[in-house]
Design a protein around this motif. Structure first.
Motif, short mmCIF file in Angstrom:
data_model
loop_
_atom_site.label_atom_id
_atom_site.label_comp_id
_atom_site.label_asym_id
_atom_site.label_seq_id
_atom_site.Cartn_x
_atom_site.Cartn_y
_atom_site.Cartn_z
N ARG B 61 8.12 8.91 9.51
CA ARG B 61 7.48 10.21 10.03
C ARG B 61 5.93 9.95 9.94
NH1 ARG B 61 7.16 14.70 7.39
NH2 ARG B 61 8.14 13.65 5.47
N PHE B 62 5.46 8.89 9.42
CA PHE B 62 4.08 8.54 9.28
C PHE B 62 3.49 7.54 9.86
CE2 PHE B 62 3.89 11.50 5.56
CZ PHE B 62 5.25 11.45 5.19
N THR B 63 2.44 7.70 10.78
CA THR B 63 1.81 6.77 11.46
C THR B 63 0.18 6.77 11.14
OG1 THR B 63 3.38 7.11 13.23
CG2 THR B 63 1.23 5.93 13.74
N VAL B 64 -0.11 5.51 11.19
CA VAL B 64 -1.83 5.55 10.67
C VAL B 64 -2.26 4.50 12.03
CG1 VAL B 64 -1.53 3.26 9.33
CG2 VAL B 64 -3.37 4.56 9.38
N PHE B 65 -3.43 5.23 12.52
CA PHE B 65 -4.22 4.63 13.69
C PHE B 65 -5.56 4.42 12.82
CE2 PHE B 65 -1.43 5.67 16.98
CZ PHE B 65 -0.67 6.99 16.67
N LEU B 66 -5.96 2.98 13.54
CA LEU B 66 -7.11 2.58 13.15
C LEU B 66 -8.22 2.25 14.57
CD1 LEU B 66 -9.31 1.22 10.98
CD2 LEU B 66 -7.88 -0.88 11.14
N ASN B 67 -9.29 2.73 14.35
CA ASN B 67 -10.23 2.56 15.54
C ASN B 67 -11.32 1.89 14.75
OD1 ASN B 67 -12.35 2.76 17.47
ND2 ASN B 67 -11.45 4.58 18.28
N LYS B 68 -11.45 0.48 14.99
CA LYS B 68 -12.62 -0.14 14.04
C LYS B 68 -13.79 0.03 14.86
CE LYS B 68 -11.77 -4.74 13.29
NZ LYS B 68 -11.56 -5.84 13.30
N SER B 69 -13.93 0.20 16.07
CA SER B 69 -15.39 0.41 16.53
C SER B 69 -16.06 1.55 16.26
CB SER B 69 -15.30 0.24 18.15
OG SER B 69 -14.27 1.28 18.71
N HIS B 76 -1.05 10.51 10.91
CA HIS B 76 -0.31 11.26 12.00
C HIS B 76 1.01 11.57 11.02
CE1 HIS B 76 -2.39 11.20 15.61
NE2 HIS B 76 -3.31 11.04 14.61
N ILE B 77 1.42 12.89 10.76
CA ILE B 77 2.74 13.14 10.32
C ILE B 77 3.46 14.03 11.10
CG2 ILE B 77 3.81 13.95 8.22
CD1 ILE B 77 1.41 14.01 6.46
N VAL B 78 4.58 13.40 11.66
CA VAL B 78 5.34 14.24 12.64
C VAL B 78 6.90 14.02 12.40
CG1 VAL B 78 5.84 14.58 15.09
CG2 VAL B 78 3.77 13.75 14.22
N PRO B 79 7.70 15.30 12.39
CA PRO B 79 7.27 16.35 12.06
C PRO B 79 6.83 16.89 10.53
CG PRO B 79 9.60 16.34 12.15
CD PRO B 79 9.24 15.08 12.24
N GLY B 83 7.61 19.92 2.09
CA GLY B 83 7.37 18.69 1.00
C GLY B 83 6.15 17.81 1.11
N ASP B 84 5.63 17.91 2.31
CA ASP B 84 4.41 17.09 2.61
C ASP B 84 2.95 17.59 2.08
OD1 ASP B 84 5.72 16.10 5.78
OD2 ASP B 84 6.14 15.11 4.06
N SER B 85 3.20 18.90 1.73
CA SER B 85 2.11 19.65 1.01
C SER B 85 1.33 18.90 -0.21
CB SER B 85 2.24 21.06 0.63
OG SER B 85 2.71 21.77 1.85
N ALA B 86 0.47 18.20 -0.12
CA ALA B 86 -0.23 17.76 -1.24
C ALA B 86 -1.75 17.31 -0.77
CB ALA B 86 0.58 16.33 -1.23
N VAL B 87 -2.22 16.58 -1.71
CA VAL B 87 -3.68 16.06 -1.38
C VAL B 87 -3.35 14.59 -0.74
CG1 VAL B 87 -5.97 15.29 -2.09
CG2 VAL B 87 -4.80 17.45 -2.97
N TYR B 88 -4.08 14.33 0.45
CA TYR B 88 -3.89 12.76 0.85
C TYR B 88 -5.46 12.10 0.81
CZ TYR B 88 0.59 14.18 2.64
OH TYR B 88 1.84 14.50 2.83
N PHE B 89 -5.39 10.95 0.06
CA PHE B 89 -6.69 10.10 -0.14
C PHE B 89 -6.33 8.95 0.79
CE2 PHE B 89 -8.71 12.15 -3.42
CZ PHE B 89 -7.67 12.70 -4.32
N CYS B 90 -7.82 8.93 1.85
CA CYS B 90 -7.64 7.57 2.49
C CYS B 90 -8.40 6.60 1.62
CB CYS B 90 -8.83 7.92 3.65
SG CYS B 90 -9.38 6.71 4.63
N ALA B 91 -8.17 5.09 1.61
CA ALA B 91 -8.73 4.47 0.72
C ALA B 91 -8.90 3.22 1.74
CB ALA B 91 -8.01 4.03 -0.32
#
Lengths: 113, 113
Positions: B61-69, B76-79, B83-91
């Protein structure tokens, strides 16, 4: 599966006291990392050890020191504690040689009064 | 100066809909990006990562997109599920192993049933 163990979970100290936080990495992990997360802040990298030797150093104050022991557990020693040291301290471990991701412990909540 | 920024401190989404969490970075030398999920009283848990040589990585259900420019990545979390309720950290990291992470400030996701 075994996870990263941190102790204690909570620690209350007074200003100018010392504190020691402990971290037990996942078995066969060769690298340990320490992170500090202050209230409302993002986790900040402090220091890391690879095969018992310091490998990288981040924003760790001079009042803090850390080491990794022969059994791979690590201790973060904090002296002359200040109110601003109150934070959540995370330890993480990984198998750097295998390029594995970091696995985090549940953290030690340090409160300096 | 924050090198990794998550400008939305919180996001509320209805169950079954898409959750989109955004992250911006300033250092073009970062070449590896990760998302961690954190529940209260627990350490961050690795969710998904992407190398700078890719622009998309999908895992269930998880997709990460990267736009380097644009120096921008999104999760993206679908659907979305409660239980996905949490704090999400980007690193972000300077090496492919994802060590020595620089974290964003986190986004608190709330998925309503």
């Amino acid at each position: 599966a075994a996870g990263v163990i941190q102790s204690p979970r909570h620690l209350i100290k007074e200003k100018r006291e010392t504190a020691t936080l402990k971290c037990y990495p996942i078995p066969r992990h060769d690298t340990v990392y320490w992170y500090q997360q202050g209230p409302g802040q993002d986790p900040q990298f402090l220091i890391s050890f690879y095969e018992k030797m310091q490998s990288d150093k981040g924003s760790i104050p001079d009042r803090f020191s850390a080491q990794q022991f022969s059994d791979y557990h690590s201790e973060l020693n904090m002296s002359s504690l200040e109110l601003g040291d109150s934070a959540l301290y995370f330890c993480a471990s990984s198998n750097r040689d295998r390029g594995e991701k970091l696995f985090f412990g549940s953290g030690t909540q340090l409160s300096v009064l | 100066d924050q090198q990794v920024k998550q400008n939305s401190p919180s996001l509320s989404v209805q169950e079954g809909r898409i959750s989109i969490l955004n992250c911006d970075y300033t250092n073009s030398m970062f070449d590896y990006f990760l998302w961690y999920k954190k529940y209260p009283a627990e350490g961050p848990t690795f969710l998904i990562s992407i190398s700078s040589i890719k622009d998309k990585n999908e895992d269930g259900r998880f997709t990460v997109f990267l736009n380097k420019s644009a120096k921008h990545l999104s999760l993206h979390i679908v659907p979305s599920q409660p239980g996905d309720s949490a704090v999400y950290f980007c690193a972000a990291s300077f090496n492919n192993a994802g060590n020595m992470l620089t974290f964003g400030g986190g986004t608190r996701l709330m998925v309503k049933p």
